[in-house]
Structures are given as C-alpha cells and as structure tokens.
Write a protein that holds these residues in place. Structure first.
Motif, PDB file in Angstrom:
ATOM      1  N   ARG A 164      -9.697 -68.146 -26.560  1.00 15.22           N
ATOM      2  CA  ARG A 164      -8.398 -67.872 -26.812  1.00 15.22           C
ATOM      3  C   ARG A 164      -8.219 -67.901 -28.408  1.00 15.22           C
ATOM      4  O   ARG A 164      -7.065 -67.852 -28.963  1.00 15.22           O
ATOM      5  CB  ARG A 164      -7.443 -69.236 -26.452  1.00 15.22           C
ATOM      6  N   SER A 165      -9.371 -68.265 -29.052  1.00 14.24           N
ATOM      7  CA  SER A 165      -9.343 -68.176 -30.595  1.00 14.24           C
ATOM      8  C   SER A 165     -10.739 -67.865 -31.026  1.00 14.24           C
ATOM      9  O   SER A 165     -11.891 -67.808 -30.295  1.00 14.24           O
ATOM     10  CB  SER A 165      -9.028 -69.698 -31.099  1.00 14.24           C
ATOM     11  N   LEU A 166     -10.511 -67.641 -32.478  1.00  8.48           N
ATOM     12  CA  LEU A 166     -12.209 -67.144 -32.881  1.00  8.48           C
ATOM     13  C   LEU A 166     -13.306 -68.399 -33.019  1.00  8.48           C
ATOM     14  O   LEU A 166     -14.261 -68.181 -32.973  1.00  8.48           O
ATOM     15  CB  LEU A 166     -11.886 -66.364 -34.531  1.00  8.48           C
ATOM     16  N   ASP A 167     -12.539 -69.468 -33.278  1.00  7.54           N
ATOM     17  CA  ASP A 167     -13.377 -70.587 -33.257  1.00  7.54           C
ATOM     18  C   ASP A 167     -14.258 -70.822 -31.799  1.00  7.54           C
ATOM     19  O   ASP A 167     -15.141 -71.151 -31.592  1.00  7.54           O
ATOM     20  CB  ASP A 167     -12.637 -71.958 -33.410  1.00  7.54           C
ATOM     21  N   GLU A 168     -13.268 -70.634 -30.652  1.00  3.40           N
ATOM     22  CA  GLU A 168     -13.884 -70.635 -29.396  1.00  3.40           C
ATOM     23  C   GLU A 168     -15.049 -69.672 -29.041  1.00  3.40           C
ATOM     24  O   GLU A 168     -15.961 -69.828 -28.690  1.00  3.40           O
ATOM     25  CB  GLU A 168     -12.856 -70.718 -28.298  1.00  3.40           C
ATOM     26  N   LEU A 169     -14.581 -68.634 -29.763  1.00  2.00           N
ATOM     27  CA  LEU A 169     -15.414 -67.269 -29.333  1.00  2.00           C
ATOM     28  C   LEU A 169     -16.779 -67.438 -30.185  1.00  2.00           C
ATOM     29  O   LEU A 169     -17.797 -67.233 -29.348  1.00  2.00           O
ATOM     30  CB  LEU A 169     -14.786 -65.959 -30.285  1.00  2.00           C
ATOM     31  N   VAL A 170     -16.820 -67.646 -31.334  1.00  2.00           N
ATOM     32  CA  VAL A 170     -18.357 -67.837 -32.148  1.00  2.00           C
ATOM     33  C   VAL A 170     -19.129 -69.044 -31.626  1.00  2.00           C
ATOM     34  O   VAL A 170     -20.111 -69.074 -31.338  1.00  2.00           O
ATOM     35  CB  VAL A 170     -17.862 -67.890 -33.473  1.00  2.00           C
ATOM     36  N   ASP A 171     -18.442 -70.101 -31.073  1.00  2.00           N
ATOM     37  CA  ASP A 171     -19.012 -71.313 -30.540  1.00  2.00           C
ATOM     38  C   ASP A 171     -19.488 -70.778 -29.017  1.00  2.00           C
ATOM     39  O   ASP A 171     -20.830 -71.358 -28.780  1.00  2.00           O
ATOM     40  CB  ASP A 171     -18.291 -72.667 -30.296  1.00  2.00           C
ATOM     41  N   ALA A 172     -18.955 -70.264 -28.416  1.00  2.00           N
ATOM     42  CA  ALA A 172     -19.521 -69.803 -26.950  1.00  2.00           C
ATOM     43  C   ALA A 172     -20.551 -68.880 -27.158  1.00  2.00           C
ATOM     44  O   ALA A 172     -21.694 -68.684 -26.534  1.00  2.00           O
ATOM     45  CB  ALA A 172     -18.366 -68.896 -26.161  1.00  2.00           C
ATOM     46  N   ALA A 173     -20.274 -67.848 -27.883  1.00  2.00           N
ATOM     47  CA  ALA A 173     -21.416 -66.846 -28.619  1.00  2.00           C
ATOM     48  C   ALA A 173     -22.691 -67.529 -28.951  1.00  2.00           C
ATOM     49  O   ALA A 173     -24.086 -66.997 -28.568  1.00  2.00           O
ATOM     50  CB  ALA A 173     -20.992 -65.804 -29.431  1.00  2.00           C
ATOM     51  N   ALA A 174     -22.662 -68.592 -29.877  1.00  2.00           N
ATOM     52  CA  ALA A 174     -23.725 -69.076 -30.439  1.00  2.00           C
ATOM     53  C   ALA A 174     -24.516 -69.840 -29.357  1.00  2.00           C
ATOM     54  O   ALA A 174     -25.747 -70.041 -29.344  1.00  2.00           O
ATOM     55  CB  ALA A 174     -23.562 -70.234 -31.410  1.00  2.00           C
ATOM     56  N   GLU A 175     -23.752 -70.620 -28.288  1.00  3.42           N
ATOM     57  CA  GLU A 175     -24.328 -71.267 -27.125  1.00  3.42           C
ATOM     58  C   GLU A 175     -25.287 -70.363 -26.245  1.00  3.42           C
ATOM     59  O   GLU A 175     -26.323 -70.425 -26.124  1.00  3.42           O
ATOM     60  CB  GLU A 175     -23.446 -72.095 -26.441  1.00  3.42           C
TER      61      GLU A 175
END
Length: 546
Positions: A164-175
């Motif tokens: 729902r946000s860019l912060d959630e996006l980059v964390d999910a992609a990094a994991e």
C-alpha cells in the motif's frame, strides 16, 4: 546431495553391508569407476553417518544397502529415510542375494527404493543402475528446487503488488530477493524528484546503516546506470564505487545489481558479491522477474504519492492554520486538521469559521471519497460557503444552496456538513446538519451531549426533507465541538459505539478549546485511516448579556 561432488563431477556412495568381503568388493568396484565411497557395516552406522553429513551439508549422492542387515533390514532402513523431510531425496539401491531376488525386489520397491540389484552382478550393470538412480534423483531435486523457486517468486510478487506504500513495497521486495538468493539484499526505488526509498532484508534491519552521503551516492549511481537502459539491466559495481555498509556494517562489498524500469522510476535490487561463483541462470531469471514486478508496482504508488502531496498541499493552503484564524468577535475558536496516515488516501475534510452580519458562522464537513477530486470539491464548497453567507447566514438556507451547487456542478459527489450560526451576545446557536456527526455540547457544569441535529447529505437533492435548524443556547463555560468521522471511526466498530466513546472522553476534557482539541487528537487521532478535521468554540467570558 553433496554440493562438492556435484561441482567436481564425482558422486559419493554410502555402502551399507555387514559382510566385510561384500562391502569391500562393492566399494572397490565403485571406486574403480571414479566414485567416492563411504563404507559402513550396519543400519545404525548408516544413520549416524547420515546425521553427521546432514549437519555438515555433505550428504552422499546414493546409498547401496544390503537387504539382510543384522540390526535392521534394508527395507526398514529405506522406509525411515523416505519418511525424512531431507533424506527422502537420497536414492537407495538394494543389494539382494540371488535366492530371494523376486520377493526382495517387490519389498524393495514397496519401501521406496529406486532399484534392487541381485548380487553378485555384472560390474557394468551396477554402474548403470547407480548412474541412473543418481541422475533421476538429481532431476527430481532440480524440479523440486524449481518449484520452490517459482512458488517463492510468485508469493513475493503477490506481496509486492499488494503493498500500500513505497515503504511496504521496498521491504517486501528486499525480503523476497534475500530468500531467492540466500544473500542479504537492499532494494531501492528512485522517485522522479530524486527521492530514494530503501528496503532491507530482515536480518539487516538492526545493523548500523550508512549515512546520508552514501544514500545520495546510490541515488546518483542508480540514475546513471538506469539512463537509457533496457527494461532489465544487470551489472556488478565494485567497491568502493558501491558505498560501504549496506550489506555489512562498515565493510566494502562488491554489489550485484539488477535494475528495472517500469516507467519513470528506476528500481534496483542489490545483493553482495561474496565469491567468484556466478548466480545460476534460474536465480538470475527469478531476480530479474522480481525487479520487473517491483518496478511495475512502484509506478502507481509513486503517482499516488504525487497526487497525495498535491491534495495535501491544496487542503493545507485553503484551510486556515490554527495559529492564523481570523479574530472573530465574542468567541474563542480552535481548529485542527490531521491528514490520514501515510498508507491512506487524502480525503475532503474541511472546517470554516466566518464573520457574518448575524454572528459567527462555523462549519465542519467532509466530501465523500478519497482523492485529489475530493480535495478539489472541498475547496469549492468552502469558497461557495464564504460567498453565500455574505447574503444570508441562515444555516438552513446555506445547506440548501450548497446542495444545489453540488447537484449542478458535481452531480456524482456527496458531502456532509454541519453549519452553526453562533450569536455571541445571546449564546444562541442555530444548527443545520447535513449527514454529519452532530455537534457535541460540552457543559461547563459537567457532562456532554450530542445536539439533536440531523438531515440528509448534500448533493442528494433532498432539500424538501431537510428539517428546520436545531436551536440551543450556550452558557459562557460551555463548549461546542464538531469533528469529522475520521477521528473516531474504526473498521469493524459500530459508529454509535465510537460516538459514545467520544462523548465520554470530552466530558472529562481540560478547560479551554485548544486543550480540548489537543486531548482528542492525542487520544483518538493517531495512525488513522481517514483525515481528521475538528472545530471547537466557546463564548468569551462576559460576552453573553443576561
């Protein structure tokens, strides 16, 4: 299976036979064909050896097991191995004496073994069976690894797309990158104005992070590498061009980058280069697909960030700030506006406090919807209200005119508004409520109650059903409070329950209109999913004439 034996082209065989001569003969035969051999005499020895090798990550490639072991027959040993989550992948070849070959072959296959050899056997037959068993096991392992990799990739892409946000996006992609590669990972999204969003794999979060200069260097590097490139671009950036500390605190690592361009925002998935062994083609393909999915998911989130910034700027520019309210005769007024949390959309909440010929006109409202359009309509309603009240400040008349304005120029839009005309000299308040939470009267003598003021939303054309304004009188110690539903509304909780919680809370609020607003924001206004607007007013001491 043993990773070392795969790389050097050999296989490791565990030979289990209690007859020393037979064990030596089979071992010599396998060594002569270039296999590494680990001979043991019993099933217990075999299980111990496998336990050690499982911990070390050096499992054999194949087991040759005599079916007539003294402590546990070869069929039971095979069943135990096939029931184990990891050892089940090891191929088992049973060795059976000629006299019982038919029955042993049936029992061998029933136990899960790959083959059953009758010994003594031709050496070439033994070599062929071992090679076939190892080859089939490796193909199965590769298929299972591919299934696991594709499952992990699809799960990660779903998580990325649901962000729902860019912060959630980059964390999910990094994991997801870390799980695909087995390495710590950092993911960057570079916004159109140079802003850098960064996410790290979970094991990296608690470590010391590089400073602002390192992030600026990464932003410039990503912009330069992504300029004019294809949709997906792979490269290795050697230290010290890649700033130290992103993968290990204070350590310079070469970085393997996968850059993807989904639109205007470059996305970079970075992992450290820890050895000279390159990534497998399957790993490269998986990370590339994840980079593409991240770039595509980032684009609408970046557009939303831009729209949210514009809407928030629009609202704040047209809503008078609490410390810049006009001096209104006879009343003290406090206002507050809090945008929704970063993950939620900006709505159309507003307040107004205007001087009229008949007193002070106060209003709190909310345009239904969450978008830049809602914020724009909010501005129009405030401007229309200012214009209409110059001619007539009657709340009922204003509500009807605002209703007609929405029907004509925004027929698809509805809004709530509570309009209050306060006469400071008498304490008289006239209220017209269009679908809004009724105002709360906080009595100086104690307690609080909602005014009985109700009516249909604006924009529905229901002026004929709009009740006459509600009238009440304020004492000098009373306060009048109006809020938007974003302050108290909680998903899954009935609004009536939330309204009662608000009523109980304001009954114990500290004196004054500003402390009242601050207390409510502190108690109810944190991490809300909707915007919050509120207005509180109180007659100035000595204002009301007896």
């Amino acid at each position: 299976m043993d990773g070392n034996s795969r790389r050097n082209g050999t296989t490791t065989a565990l030979v289990v036979d209690d007859v020393a001569a037979d064990r030596l003969a089979v071992s010599a035969l396998l060594r002569g064909a270039g296999h590494e051999v680990v001979p043991v005499a019993t099933a217990a020895d075999a299980l111990r050896e496998l336990g050690v090798r499982l911990r070390e990550g050096t499992l054999p490639d194949v087991l040759l097991v005599d079916v007539r072991l003294p402590d546990m027959n070869g069929f039971e040993l095979c069943r135990r191995l096939k029931a184990h989550q990891v050892l089940a992948t090891l191929p088992v070849v049973h060795l059976s004496a000629a006299g019982a070959a038919r029955d042993d072959r049936r029992r061998s296959l029933d136990s899960g073994a790959e083959a059953c050899l009758t010994v003594p056997a031709d050496p070439e037959e033994i070599h062929s069976v071992v090679r076939a068993a190892v080859r089939a096991a490796r193909l199965r392992a590769e298929d299972q690894a591919l299934i696991r990799r594709l499952t992990l990739l699809s799960e990660t892409i779903v998580t990325v797309q649901a962000a729902r946000s860019l912060d959630e996006l980059v964390d999910a992609a990094a994991e997801g990158t870390a799980r695909l590669t087995g390495l710590p990972a950092v993911v960057f999204v570079l916004g159109p104005e140079g802003e850098l969003y960064r996410g790290m794999s979970p094991k990296r979060i608690d470590l010391a992070l590089p400073g602002r200069g390192a992030h600026d260097a990464v932003a410039q590097l990503i912009a330069r590498l992504g300029a004019g490139r294809a949709v997906v671009h792979r490269t290795v950036v050697h230290a010290p061009l890649w700033p130290a500390g992103f993968f290990r605190p204070g350590v310079e690592d070469d970085a393997r980058l996968v850059l993807a361009q989904g639109g205007k925002a470059p996305v970079c998935l970075a992992t450290p280069v820890r050895d000279s062994r390159p990534q497998s083609p399957a790993d490269e393909a998986g990370v590339a697909r994840l980079a593409q999915a991240t770039a595509l998911a980032a684009e609408p989130l970046l557009m939303y960030e831009v729209e949210r910034h514009v809407a928030l700027t629009l609202q704040r520019s047209f809503l008078p700030q609490p410390d810049k309210l006009p001096d209104l005769p006879g009343v003290d007024i406090a206002v507050r506006y809090e945008p929704a949390s970063q993950q939620a959309e900006i709505g159309g909440d507003f307040y107004a406090a205007l001087r009229t010929d008949d007193g002070v006109l106060a209003a709190v409202g909310d345009v239904v919807g969450h978008s830049l359009d809602a914020a724009t309509v909010m501005v129009e309603i405030r401007h229309a209200l200012r214009a209409y009240c110059v001619e007539d400040s009657d709340p009922a008349v204003l509500a009807e005119r605002l209703d007609r304005m929405l029907q004509r120029y925004h027929p698809e839009v509805t809004a709530t508004v509570c309009l209050m005309l306060v006469e400071p000299d008498t304490g008289r308040v006239r209220i017209a409520n269009a679908g809004h939470i009724p105002p709360l009267v906080v009595r100086g003598s104690g307690g609080a109650d909602y005014a009985k003021a109700h009516g249909p939303l604006l924009g529905l054309g229901l002026a004929v059903n709009r009740p006459t304004p509600t009238e009440l009188f304020l004492e000098p110690s009373d306060r009048l409070l109006v809020v938007t539903d974003g302050l108290i509304e909680t998903r899954g909780t009935d609004l009536a329950i939330s309204m009662e919680r608000l009523r109980v809370a304001v009954a114990d609020a500290p004196p004054g209109v500003r402390p009242l607003c601050d207390m409510l924001l502190d108690r109810f206004g944190r991490d809300r999913e909707d915007d919050v607007a509120m207005l509180a007013l109180q007659l100035r001491p000595g204002q009301v004439r007896p």
